[in-house]
Motif scaffolding. Structure first.
Motif, PDB file in Angstrom:
ATOM      1  N   TRP A 180       0.661  -1.198   0.149  1.00 25.87           N
ATOM      2  CA  TRP A 180       0.246   0.154   0.153  1.00 25.87           C
ATOM      3  C   TRP A 180       1.166   1.317   0.047  1.00 25.87           C
ATOM      4  O   TRP A 180       0.404   2.270  -0.447  1.00 25.87           O
ATOM      5  CB  TRP A 180      -0.796   0.079   1.005  1.00 25.87           C
ATOM      6  N   SER A 181       2.102   1.227   0.651  1.00 21.13           N
ATOM      7  CA  SER A 181       2.677   2.386   0.701  1.00 21.13           C
ATOM      8  C   SER A 181       4.081   2.495  -0.159  1.00 21.13           C
ATOM      9  O   SER A 181       5.204   2.936   0.247  1.00 21.13           O
ATOM     10  CB  SER A 181       3.136   2.506   2.246  1.00 21.13           C
ATOM     11  N   VAL A 182       4.207   1.635  -1.218  1.00 18.43           N
ATOM     12  CA  VAL A 182       5.474   1.576  -1.908  1.00 18.43           C
ATOM     13  C   VAL A 182       6.062   2.949  -2.147  1.00 18.43           C
ATOM     14  O   VAL A 182       7.328   3.160  -2.332  1.00 18.43           O
ATOM     15  CB  VAL A 182       5.077   0.498  -3.169  1.00 18.43           C
ATOM     16  N   ALA A 183       5.229   3.871  -2.970  1.00 11.66           N
ATOM     17  CA  ALA A 183       5.649   5.163  -3.218  1.00 11.66           C
ATOM     18  C   ALA A 183       6.439   5.760  -2.162  1.00 11.66           C
ATOM     19  O   ALA A 183       7.420   6.478  -2.514  1.00 11.66           O
ATOM     20  CB  ALA A 183       4.605   5.996  -3.929  1.00 11.66           C
ATOM     21  N   ALA A 184       5.520   5.908  -1.254  1.00  6.67           N
ATOM     22  CA  ALA A 184       6.244   6.556  -0.053  1.00  6.67           C
ATOM     23  C   ALA A 184       7.311   5.698   0.446  1.00  6.67           C
ATOM     24  O   ALA A 184       8.375   6.567   1.017  1.00  6.67           O
ATOM     25  CB  ALA A 184       5.069   6.603   1.161  1.00  6.67           C
ATOM     26  N   LEU A 185       7.534   4.495   0.565  1.00  2.00           N
ATOM     27  CA  LEU A 185       8.655   3.855   1.066  1.00  2.00           C
ATOM     28  C   LEU A 185       9.870   4.213   0.167  1.00  2.00           C
ATOM     29  O   LEU A 185      10.726   4.473   0.626  1.00  2.00           O
ATOM     30  CB  LEU A 185       8.524   2.369   0.945  1.00  2.00           C
ATOM     31  N   ARG A 186       9.670   4.109  -1.093  1.00  2.00           N
ATOM     32  CA  ARG A 186      10.686   4.569  -2.200  1.00  2.00           C
ATOM     33  C   ARG A 186      11.289   6.229  -1.902  1.00  2.00           C
ATOM     34  O   ARG A 186      12.568   6.352  -1.725  1.00  2.00           O
ATOM     35  CB  ARG A 186      10.406   4.598  -3.574  1.00  2.00           C
ATOM     36  N   ASP A 222      11.573  -3.969  -7.396  1.00  2.00           N
ATOM     37  CA  ASP A 222      10.069  -4.395  -7.124  1.00  2.00           C
ATOM     38  C   ASP A 222       9.944  -5.812  -6.310  1.00  2.00           C
ATOM     39  O   ASP A 222       8.630  -6.091  -6.033  1.00  2.00           O
ATOM     40  CB  ASP A 222       9.589  -4.671  -8.444  1.00  2.00           C
ATOM     41  N   ASP A 223      11.015  -6.496  -6.111  1.00  2.01           N
ATOM     42  CA  ASP A 223      11.157  -7.642  -5.196  1.00  2.01           C
ATOM     43  C   ASP A 223      10.484  -7.508  -4.053  1.00  2.01           C
ATOM     44  O   ASP A 223      11.000  -6.365  -3.257  1.00  2.01           O
ATOM     45  CB  ASP A 223      12.275  -8.591  -5.302  1.00  2.01           C
ATOM     46  N   PRO A 224       9.476  -7.978  -3.415  1.00  3.99           N
ATOM     47  CA  PRO A 224       8.913  -7.673  -2.014  1.00  3.99           C
ATOM     48  C   PRO A 224       9.957  -7.871  -1.169  1.00  3.99           C
ATOM     49  O   PRO A 224      10.187  -6.859   0.085  1.00  3.99           O
ATOM     50  CB  PRO A 224       7.958  -8.826  -1.912  1.00  3.99           C
ATOM     51  N   LEU A 225      10.991  -8.749  -1.078  1.00  2.00           N
ATOM     52  CA  LEU A 225      11.985  -8.925   0.063  1.00  2.00           C
ATOM     53  C   LEU A 225      13.042  -7.565  -0.269  1.00  2.00           C
ATOM     54  O   LEU A 225      13.562  -7.110   0.887  1.00  2.00           O
ATOM     55  CB  LEU A 225      12.781 -10.278  -0.403  1.00  2.00           C
ATOM     56  N   THR A 226      13.392  -6.973  -1.152  1.00  2.00           N
ATOM     57  CA  THR A 226      14.100  -5.862  -1.275  1.00  2.00           C
ATOM     58  C   THR A 226      13.308  -4.759  -1.124  1.00  2.00           C
ATOM     59  O   THR A 226      13.871  -3.752  -0.120  1.00  2.00           O
ATOM     60  CB  THR A 226      14.505  -5.533  -2.624  1.00  2.00           C
ATOM     61  N   LEU A 227      12.079  -4.605  -1.052  1.00  4.29           N
ATOM     62  CA  LEU A 227      11.125  -3.594  -0.514  1.00  4.29           C
ATOM     63  C   LEU A 227      11.055  -3.747   1.155  1.00  4.29           C
ATOM     64  O   LEU A 227      11.363  -2.737   1.876  1.00  4.29           O
ATOM     65  CB  LEU A 227       9.531  -3.759  -0.962  1.00  4.29           C
ATOM     66  N   GLY A 228      11.103  -5.076   1.429  1.00  5.14           N
ATOM     67  CA  GLY A 228      11.073  -5.135   3.018  1.00  5.14           C
ATOM     68  C   GLY A 228      12.235  -4.701   3.525  1.00  5.14           C
ATOM     69  O   GLY A 228      12.447  -4.218   4.653  1.00  5.14           O
TER      70      GLY A 228
END
Length: 441
Positions: free
Chosen positions: A306-312, A325-331
């Protein structure tokens, strides 16, 4: 008898089937969260446990959004902020001083589910608390189709109503509560979060915030009109997880092991720091506001769906590599930013109380870690441990446990009515050798 312990998340609804006597974990399941009516997602997640009563926590829709309005920023507003975080709320706005039209417009724009109104020590300054209660009441009094309310001290109009937890100067509590109710605002009264300078007392406000969550968020129609939801949900998810981490720390208490837990979700990333519960709280480093023994930060802009843009954007602001875009790298990015922010929040407390840096066990939770290959998680941990900006100081040389069965929330849900089962489930989590990675560097 069995119990289905359910966490209704923003992306997935997770269920754990537990024996409430022995604390044995019998099965787990999950289903996508159905935000149009979260009960459907709960029924899907528990379809394999048809006879088990449900007890649940929820952070669906981003969890409980809370705004703090206080007397002045460094004392009462800060005390309210800390009390709000201890209640598992996502703090979306903090304001200090008398709120005029501009201030109330900013408050409304934050779209809180509840306002925590604080100000003054018991028997101390009361004028700001009175003024802010009058402003909130006036902004709500004429709410309705075509209605407007003139904001004291300003020229704008702001028809609006929101539940208020009143936790300020006890000497004027009845008077201020009457003003708020006169404006049609739902009011939950609590003890002062700052009864005296240097003494933070969040428990009463925390209980009131939980009551607002259950009555107005869970009991309302935002998540579901099905009455079963109100009977199931006991707490906001960060509150349940904090209790779970506290039980874990209690199990480890003979070894005086402090615990940090990092829960990466779809909408938020939460950091919990709990010391050995039997240890004495260290001398307070900041005289104005006390240091809570258990610390938590809820980062509402750090999520892997839900918050990917803000996370970046947050990762870029910290000077971290842009996550893929991989979920683990986002995590990994969410974990790194959240730990840095948590450490900055701890620095604001001054020395004393629990410290994330002094923890000996770090628990990773959330689907990005739970479902990932262990070797891939080890690589993420190695990179985070090398972060000189903060995450490394928490992770380096610590034992890291991955909550692969997602039982921290279940432990917290069990801790009230089934404390022995909660302890047994925590011990079972600690006995999972495949989940523990020592980082001895």
């Amino acid at each position: 008898m069995t119990l289905a312990c359910v966490d209704i998340g923003s992306t997935f609804t997770k269920a754990a089937l537990v024996d409430p006597v022995s604390g044995k974990l019998l099965a787990t399941a999950q289903a996508p969260t159905t935000l149009d009516d979260v009960v459907a997602g709960v029924l899907a997640a528990t379809a394999g446990f048809p006879e088990a009563p449900v007890i649940a926590c929820s952070s669906a829709g981003g969890g409980l959004r809370l705004a703090v309005v206080g007397y002045e920023e460094l004392i009462s507003a800060e005390a309210g902020h800390r009390a709000a975080l201890s209640a598992g709320a996502r703090v979306v706005h903090v304001a200090a001083g008398v709120q005029d039209a501009t201030g109330l417009a900013a408050l409304r724009a934050a779209e809180p589910d509840v306002v925590l109104l604080v100000g003054g020590t018991d028997g101390g300054e009361a004028s700001v608390l009175r003024a802010n209660a009058a402003a909130l009441a006036s902004s709500a009094r004429l709410q309705g189709p075509g209605a407007s309310a003139r904001v004291p001290g300003g020229s704008g109009v702001l028809p609006w109503s929101v539940p208020v937890v009143l936790a300020g100067n006890a000497a004027v509590r009845d008077e201020v509560a009457a003003v708020l109710r006169g404006g049609g605002l739902p009011v939950h009264e609590a003890d002062n979060v700052l009864p005296d300078i240097g003494r933070l007392a969040p428990e009463s406000a925390r209980a009131a915030i939980r009551a607002v969550f259950l009555e107005h968020v869970i009991g309302g129609d935002r998540l579901s009109t099905d009455p079963r939801l109100r009977s199931w949900v006991r707490a906001v998810t960060p509150d349940a997880v904090l209790e779970g981490v506290t039980v874990l720390a209690r199990v480890l208490a003979p070894a005086e092991v402090s615990v940090v837990a990092l829960d990466v979700g779809g909408a938020t990333t939460d950091v919990y720091c709990v010391p050995d519960p039997d240890a004495e709280q260290a001398t307070l480093g900041r005289e104005a506001v006390g240091v809570p023994a258990r610390r938590r930060t809820v980062e509402g802009d750090l999520g892997v769906s839900w918050s990917v843009a803000a996370l970046r954007a947050a990762a870029a602001a910290e000077g971290l590599p842009e996550p893929g875009d991989d979920p683990l790298t986002l995590g990994e990015a969410a974990a790194g930013v959240a730990l840095r922010r948590h450490l900055r929040a701890e620095a604001a407390y001054g020395p004393g109380g629990a410290s994330a840096r002094s923890a000996r066990l770090v628990v990773l939770s959330g689907g990005v870690f739970r479902h990932a290959d262990p070797a891939a998680v080890d690589q993420v941990l190695a990179r985070l441990a090398g972060d000189g900006g903060g995450a490394g100081s928490v992770l380096n040389g610590k034992a890291v446990l991955v909550d692969r069965r997602y039982v921290l929330a279940a432990i917290g849900l069990l801790s009230g009515d089934h404390p022995e089962a909660a302890v047994a489930l925590a011990r079972d989590l600690l006995r999972s050798p495949e989940s523990v990675t020592p980082l001895a560097r």
